[in-house]
Design a protein around this motif. Structure first.
Motif, PDB file in Angstrom:
ATOM      1  N   VAL A 247      -0.779  13.265   0.758  1.00 32.61           N
ATOM      2  CA  VAL A 247      -1.676  13.922  -0.212  1.00 32.61           C
ATOM      3  C   VAL A 247      -2.363  12.881  -1.090  1.00 32.61           C
ATOM      4  N   LEU A 248      -1.600  11.871  -1.499  1.00 29.81           N
ATOM      5  CA  LEU A 248      -2.185  10.775  -2.270  1.00 29.81           C
ATOM      6  C   LEU A 248      -1.839   9.460  -1.586  1.00 29.81           C
ATOM      7  N   ASN A 249      -2.870   8.679  -1.258  1.00 30.22           N
ATOM      8  CA  ASN A 249      -2.650   7.391  -0.604  1.00 30.22           C
ATOM      9  C   ASN A 249      -3.391   6.320  -1.383  1.00 30.22           C
ATOM     10  N   MET A 250      -2.811   5.126  -1.421  1.00 28.74           N
ATOM     11  CA  MET A 250      -3.479   4.032  -2.134  1.00 28.74           C
ATOM     12  C   MET A 250      -3.554   2.802  -1.225  1.00 28.74           C
ATOM     13  N   VAL A 251      -4.751   2.242  -1.109  1.00 28.41           N
ATOM     14  CA  VAL A 251      -4.946   1.045  -0.287  1.00 28.41           C
ATOM     15  C   VAL A 251      -5.569  -0.039  -1.169  1.00 28.41           C
TER      16      VAL A 251
ATOM     17  N   ASN B 117       0.855  -1.182   0.000  1.00 28.90           N
ATOM     18  CA  ASN B 117       0.000   0.000   0.000  1.00 28.90           C
ATOM     19  C   ASN B 117       0.896   1.239   0.000  1.00 28.90           C
ATOM     20  N   PHE B 118       0.339   2.345  -0.464  1.00 27.87           N
ATOM     21  CA  PHE B 118       1.099   3.592  -0.446  1.00 27.87           C
ATOM     22  C   PHE B 118       0.389   4.538   0.527  1.00 27.87           C
ATOM     23  N   ILE B 119       0.992   4.699   1.708  1.00 25.96           N
ATOM     24  CA  ILE B 119       0.334   5.480   2.761  1.00 25.96           C
ATOM     25  C   ILE B 119       1.319   6.485   3.337  1.00 25.96           C
ATOM     26  N   ASN B 120       0.891   7.736   3.391  1.00 25.11           N
ATOM     27  CA  ASN B 120       1.711   8.799   3.967  1.00 25.11           C
ATOM     28  C   ASN B 120       3.103   8.878   3.337  1.00 25.11           C
TER      29      ASN B 120
END
Ligand code: NAP
Ligand code: MG
Length: 486
Positions: free
Chosen positions: A203-207, A11-14
């Motif tokens: 600003v952009l997060n992907m789960v 995942n891409f978080i923070n």
């Protein structure tokens, strides 16, 4: 089977890549089910909560930037995406099956969308309105919603999330994105482009995870202020209800059952080509794909004959092969759905003139291939004339005249896109006026969306909102009316 060389995506978080607690699932190639494109997260609600918290804490600084500063980052993301067109296009083909030229073309469209919205950062957002008090100054401006949840489908894994995220970001929102599980490797590569462009953390997060956990979780999350969804009608309605229940803004883009009308005076070759391209490109898996072909009596036989000749020439195969025109269905479930509709068409009395069978010879046996199906003798009440199939299936319906053709074209719960082939100005005007669809196209195929123009459906095809072009500002912002008295 996955092995130690199978790439793994998080995942891409923070601003960071993270591996979720729940472990992984596989993303496979529909042209060859043995090939695992990557291991992808199977996230839980806790992962979503972390992403939403990051998005929330990034809001304040992000909305305070000048539009041109946010735009500069979008321009940078566009350049990075453009430099990775080949890699991302190939990943898309391997993950969901569309042909490589289509996949690269879609990636190029993603680049153009990013640049279009980057420029929006410097365009006007309001109006000056004369106040009744001569001393006062009244005007409108716009505020971002806060954090926007983006739920996207697998059929346009680059263009759709970008046409949602780019306007969300440029108008000052932060984003939590849940891509379709089917195309999560492609999604990870998109998120990496934003990361490499230097977007601030959060600003952009992907789960990545299942629709019922992460998608539903976004719809219900109290800290997500707006939800933009593209996908099926059933899921869309659930998302809309969950958003409405807690007073969040929502936007739904859903299915279609798009007609093409062939008038007696149509240019036959162009009409046949548009029917094939609009109906069968991307294996019929476009929301704007042609599925009902409504042909006026006088040209019916000639049209049918030419259509069959040309469809017989289409090569079905792996989307990576240079000579392939039509790739596999995106997954096994989609293939089963398509095959079951073809059976239903036959059972309900339509005549299967061509195709509609699974290809299982040699190398094709590991993929989800269905040959393009052409049905004759279809009536408007049949399932194949009413329900979205999302596959390479064309239903030919005969109309007595142009009035009946338009009536049949409107005889559906959907209203996304519609087209007519004719050279008669009276036919054109009648069609444009009477057709209930968000996109009406004359002498052009039903599939064909221009990123600078509003896009969305009527009737059951959307929540009556519009995406793309300058219409996007309506969803991603709220109008604020300002009254100032000295
Ligand atoms: P889908 O099953 O509705 O899935 C769309 C997205 O919703 C996916 O990210 C999915 O996640 C997620 N989801 C699934 N269940 C959910 C739930 N209970 N709550 C919240 N989110 C959930 O549609 P699809 O099969 O991916 O896409 C095909 C459909 O999209 C077709 O009906 C097509 O017409 C429509 N479409 C419309 C447009 C348009 O602009 N009008 C454009 C393209 C496609 P998972 O992947 O994890 O299941
Ligand atoms: Mg796949």
């Amino acid at each position: 089977m996955a092995n130690e060389n199978t790439p793994t995506y998080g995942n891409f978080i923070n601003g960071e890549w993270s591996t979720p607690q729940n472990g992984t699932q596989t993303s496979i190639n529909p042209a060859n089910r043995q090939e695992i494109v990557g291991l992808i997260p199977n996230s839980s609600k806790e992962d979503l909560d972390a992403a939403v918290a990051a998005a929330k804490s990034a809001q304040r600084a992000w909305r305070k930037l000048a539009g041109s500063q946010r735009g500069a980052l979008l321009f940078k993301a566009a350049d990075i995406l453009e430099s990775r067109t080949d890699e991302i296009g190939e990943t898309m083909t391997r993950e969901m099956g569309k042909t490589l030229p289509e996949a690269k073309g879609e990636t190029a469209r993603g680049v153009a969308i990013l640049r279009y919205y980057a420029g929006e950062g410097m365009r006007k957002v309001g109006d000056v309105i004369p106040a009744t008090d001569a001393e006062a100054f009244m005007y409108t401006t716009r505020s971002p919603l806060g954090t926007v949840g983006v739920i996207s489908p697998w059929n346009f894994p680059v263009a759709i999330p970008i046409w949602k995220m780019a306007p969300a970001l440029i108008y000052g929102n932060t984003v939590v994105w849940k891509p379709a599980t089917e195309t999560s490797v492609t999604a990870a590569k998109i998120a990496q482009c934003f990361h490499d462009a230097g977007f601030p953390p959060g600003v952009l997060n992907m789960v990545v995870g299942s629709g019922s956990v992460i998608g539903q979780g976004i719809a219900e999350h109290p800290d997500i202020n707006g939800i933009t969804f593209t996908g099926s009608n059933g899921v869309g309605k659930q998302v809309g209800q969950a958003a409405l229940a807690r007073g969040a803004k929502y936007q739904l883009e859903m299915g279609g059952k798009n007609p093409i009308i062939i008038a007696e005076d149509a240019n036959l070759e162009l009409a046949v080509d548009a029917t094939i391209s609009g109906g069968l490109k991307s294996t019929g898996q476009k929301c704007t794909a042609t599925s009902r072909v409504i042909v006026v009596k006088g040209i019916y036989e000639a049209f049918k004959t030419r259509l069959l000749e040309k469809v017989a020439e289409l090569k079905v195969g792996d989307g990576l092969a240079a000579d392939t025109w039509l790739g596999p269905c995106a997954n096994e479930k989609q293939m089963e759905t398509v095959l079951s509709y073809i059976q239903k068409g036959v059972d309900e009395g339509a005549v299967l003139l061509h195709g509609g069978e699974r290809l299982e010879q040699g190398e094709l046996s590991n993929g989800f291939y269905v040959t393009p199906a052409i049905f004759d003798g279809v009536t408007s009440r049949m399932s194949i004339a009413q329900e979205e199939i999302f596959g390479p299936v064309l239903a030919l319906i005969e109309a007595q005249d142009i009035d009946e053709a338009i009536e049949l074209a409107n005889d559906t719960d959907y209203g996304l896109s519609a087209s007519i082939y004719t050279q008669n100005i009276g036919n054109v005007l009648a069609f444009v006026q009477d057709m209930d669809a968000g996109l009406v196209r004359v002498n052009a195929e039903t599939a064909g969306v221009e990123l600078q123009a509003p896009f969305g459906g009527m009737k059951q095809s959307s929540s009556h909102s519009r995406e793309q072009g300058q219409a996007a500002i309506e969803f991603y912002t709220s109008i604020k009316t300002v009254f100032i008295k000295p």
